[in-house]
Design a protein around this motif. Structure first.
Motif, PDB file in Angstrom:
ATOM      1  N   GLY A  44      15.866  67.520  73.007  1.00 29.77           N
ATOM      2  CA  GLY A  44      17.177  68.263  72.388  1.00 29.77           C
ATOM      3  C   GLY A  44      17.888  69.035  73.393  1.00 29.77           C
ATOM      4  N   TYR A  45      17.163  69.997  74.110  1.00 29.53           N
ATOM      5  CA  TYR A  45      17.673  71.016  75.147  1.00 29.53           C
ATOM      6  C   TYR A  45      18.096  70.109  76.263  1.00 29.53           C
ATOM      7  N   ASN A  46      17.301  69.414  76.884  1.00 31.96           N
ATOM      8  CA  ASN A  46      17.768  68.590  77.987  1.00 31.96           C
ATOM      9  C   ASN A  46      19.074  67.775  77.658  1.00 31.96           C
ATOM     10  N   ALA A  47      19.072  67.508  76.329  1.00 34.68           N
ATOM     11  CA  ALA A  47      20.556  66.581  76.222  1.00 34.68           C
ATOM     12  C   ALA A  47      21.658  67.855  76.436  1.00 34.68           C
ATOM     13  N   CYS A  48      21.401  68.879  75.795  1.00 36.78           N
ATOM     14  CA  CYS A  48      22.322  69.947  76.025  1.00 36.78           C
ATOM     15  C   CYS A  48      22.804  70.279  77.234  1.00 36.78           C
ATOM     16  N   ILE A  49      21.695  70.475  78.141  1.00 35.75           N
ATOM     17  CA  ILE A  49      22.122  70.732  79.587  1.00 35.75           C
ATOM     18  C   ILE A  49      22.819  69.623  80.313  1.00 35.75           C
ATOM     19  N   CYS A  50      22.099  68.364  80.025  1.00 35.93           N
ATOM     20  CA  CYS A  50      22.877  67.234  80.849  1.00 35.93           C
ATOM     21  C   CYS A  50      24.209  66.996  80.423  1.00 35.93           C
ATOM     22  N   TYR A  51      24.634  67.291  78.970  1.00 40.14           N
ATOM     23  CA  TYR A  51      26.001  67.087  78.424  1.00 40.14           C
ATOM     24  C   TYR A  51      26.734  68.283  79.234  1.00 40.14           C
ATOM     25  N   ALA A  52      26.255  69.372  79.380  1.00 38.05           N
ATOM     26  CA  ALA A  52      27.315  70.452  80.140  1.00 38.05           C
ATOM     27  C   ALA A  52      27.500  69.938  81.641  1.00 38.05           C
ATOM     28  N   PHE A  53      26.341  69.380  82.357  1.00 38.88           N
ATOM     29  CA  PHE A  53      26.568  68.911  83.604  1.00 38.88           C
ATOM     30  C   PHE A  53      27.712  67.565  83.743  1.00 38.88           C
ATOM     31  N   PHE A  54      27.614  66.843  82.469  1.00 34.99           N
ATOM     32  CA  PHE A  54      28.323  65.530  82.388  1.00 34.99           C
ATOM     33  C   PHE A  54      29.853  66.142  82.336  1.00 34.99           C
ATOM     34  N   LEU A  55      30.241  67.432  81.753  1.00 31.38           N
ATOM     35  CA  LEU A  55      31.445  67.858  81.458  1.00 31.38           C
ATOM     36  C   LEU A  55      31.874  68.295  82.967  1.00 31.38           C
ATOM     37  N   MET A  56      31.000  69.159  83.416  1.00 34.51           N
ATOM     38  CA  MET A  56      31.329  69.823  84.646  1.00 34.51           C
ATOM     39  C   MET A  56      31.639  69.034  85.919  1.00 34.51           C
ATOM     40  N   LEU A  57      30.740  68.092  86.167  1.00 37.93           N
ATOM     41  CA  LEU A  57      30.960  67.207  87.226  1.00 37.93           C
ATOM     42  C   LEU A  57      31.775  66.128  86.678  1.00 37.93           C
ATOM     43  N   GLY A  58      32.258  65.684  85.591  1.00 40.25           N
ATOM     44  CA  GLY A  58      33.305  64.706  85.160  1.00 40.25           C
ATOM     45  C   GLY A  58      34.860  65.501  85.678  1.00 40.25           C
ATOM     46  N   THR A  59      34.939  66.488  85.366  1.00 39.78           N
ATOM     47  CA  THR A  59      36.080  67.480  85.635  1.00 39.78           C
ATOM     48  C   THR A  59      36.076  67.516  87.296  1.00 39.78           C
ATOM     49  N   ILE A  60      35.115  67.860  87.773  1.00 38.77           N
ATOM     50  CA  ILE A  60      35.253  67.806  89.274  1.00 38.77           C
ATOM     51  C   ILE A  60      35.691  66.464  89.876  1.00 38.77           C
ATOM     52  N   GLY A  61      35.171  65.315  89.424  1.00 41.63           N
ATOM     53  CA  GLY A  61      35.187  64.074  89.765  1.00 41.63           C
ATOM     54  C   GLY A  61      36.739  63.725  89.594  1.00 41.63           C
TER      55      GLY A  61
END
Length: 471
Positions: A436-453
């Protein structure tokens, strides 16, 4: 039987101790006995009114035989010995730093750093070769103006009238941009606080408090980014993008956190959040996060600007020709995510061991360097994959740049599953918390890095089409 130990915190200082002991019998029966420690002695070193060091020792003479599988009542006791020391409060984490700075750990960090640098150099060399030869020739032909030759050799110029066409689901897209910008600002603020010595990363309680506070304060960034970006496409409807930005990350986090809290309460675990803490978080979100989010949206609407597109957009979109399987979105996501993940895999092992194991990761400078490397890799790969997509006359690059940029988060979550499978953790409680918590952390990285991309690809697309002659 597993050899269990416990980890506790006192004044933000971690310490460990064993739950019991095992004694093998040398008799002919060869039986093994299991004992549970029922008394713990805490040795505390202090300087003035500040705790410097804590140790826990179990008394081997005060044990309970639990070899038989029967129910037994145990009375646990503890004692505390206080000793004064002249050590300064600022040096109390030095012994943990020495453990993290062992030669073996340093070699792993250096190997991970060199591996990341090599990947960046290779990718930059590949893109430089691509730009200096292929792209430079394309731009040169565009400058000469040989239209017939251009139509034969250059594919990305065909779609100059469609490449800046606004994507579908504009409100959702702008909400992703706003939430990604907010989370990126939050992470940068955390690194600044750690570098200034205001925040200590090993203090999980203070770290969680800082994350909640910074998330609320940075919600103005999400509102401003989503509203200002949406207003470049349309003058009305920006309120929906701001609303989506407010629940884009907080919504899934609340759902997962509620489920995990129910699981922890059912097990009687101390990891469950008390009702007062839950109410405090809800009140902070209602009376601080939402107003700041709305304020950012209003500011973004008032200071909106027009979308800069070097080429005019045609009225009707051009048909996208069929492409090979390796040029489609899933394959590009795999390529972009795998290359970025290979640069951070070793450090990710240390981070997961610190989150879910006994290790303490207290070298924030290494985390900061790896975060910068991850951002650079994401930008480089997004630019390269976008150019490959445009070369086959596929002008729908907006959403794909987000997916390719954030795809490394999928590999991070897959690695967390591998980490759990390799560990000694078991049971529904540990499984649910790790996933659960790893899913939240990875989802945050998806949004951050997707914006950068996306922003990296947008800058690149504007650059190459600025030199194209619009017909």
């Amino acid at each position: 039987m597993n050899d269990f130990y416990y980890q506790m915190y006192y004044d933000d200082l971690p310490f460990w101790g064993f739950v019991g002991k095992i004694e093998d019998s040398w008799t002919l029966e060869g039986t093994t006995k299991y004992f549970l420690f029922k008394h713990v002695q805490f040795d505390v070193l202090y300087n003035g009114n500040q705790v410097i060091e804590v140790h826990a020792f179990s008394d081997p003479d005060q044990v309970v035989d639990i070899t038989e599988d029967v129910e037994i009542d145990v009375k646990f006791t503890y004692s505390v010995i206080w000793n004064a020391t002249s050590a300064a409060f600022e040096t109390r984490m030095d012994r943990y730093s020495r453990a993290s700075s062992l030669p073996v750990h340093q070699q792993i960090h250096w190997f991970s750093f060199i591996n990341s640098i090599i990947i960046i150099v290779l990718l930059m060399g590949l893109l430089t070769l691509l730009f200096m030869r292929r792209l430079k020739n394309d731009l040169t032909m565009s400058t000469i103006g040989d239209d017939e030759e251009e139509d034969k050799e250059v594919g990305w110029k065909y779609i100059h009238g469609d490449v800046f066409r606004f994507p579908q689901n504009k409100s959702l897209f702008c909400a992703v941009m706003g939430t990604g910008a907010q989370l990126l600002t939050l992470v940068c603020c955390l690194f600044v606080l750690v570098c200034l010595g205001v925040l200590y990363p090993y203090n999980r309680g203070t770290l969680c408090t800082a994350i909640v506070t910074l998330y609320s304060l940075t919600s103005v960034v999400a509102g401003y980014t989503s509203a200002s970006f949406y207003c470049q496409f349309a003058q009305t409807g920006w309120e929906r993008s701001v609303l989506l930005a407010g629940i884009m990350y907080a919504g899934p986090l609340f759902v997962i956190g509620s489920i995990l809290n129910v699981v922890a309460v059912s097990y009687g675990a101390t990891a469950a959040l008390p009702f007062s803490t839950i109410m405090a978080i809800i009140l902070i979100y209602a009376f601080l996060t939402i107003p700041l989010l709305a304020l950012g949206g209003v500011i973004g609407y008032l200071f909106r600007s027009e979308f800069y597109a070097p080429c005019a957009t045609k009225r009707y979109p051009r048909e996208i020709p069929p492409v090979a399987w390796y040029r489609k979105t899933p394959c590009q996501m795999f390529l972009g995510g795998f290359l970025s993940f290979s640069a951070i895999a070793l450090e990710l092992q240390h981070i997961y061991a610190s989150l879910w194991g006994y290790k303490i990761f207290i070298v924030p400078s290494i985390l900061f360097v790896m975060f910068i490397i991850l951002i650079l890799l994401t930008a480089i790969l997004s630019v390269g994959l976008t150019y490959i997509q445009l070369s086959v006359e596929d002008h729908e690059w907006w959403w794909r740049s987000v997916l390719c940029g954030g795809s490394v988060a999928i590999f991070m979550f897959a690695y967390s599953i591998y980490f759990y499978a390799r560990s000694n953790m078991s049971g529904l409680l540990q499984l649910s918390f790790v996933m659960g918590y790893n899913a939240c952390i990875c989802y945050a990285f998806f949004l951050m890095l997707g914006t950068i991309g996306f922003y990296s690809s947008l800058t690149f697309v504007r650059y190459i089409y600025r030199a194209v002659k619009s017909e």
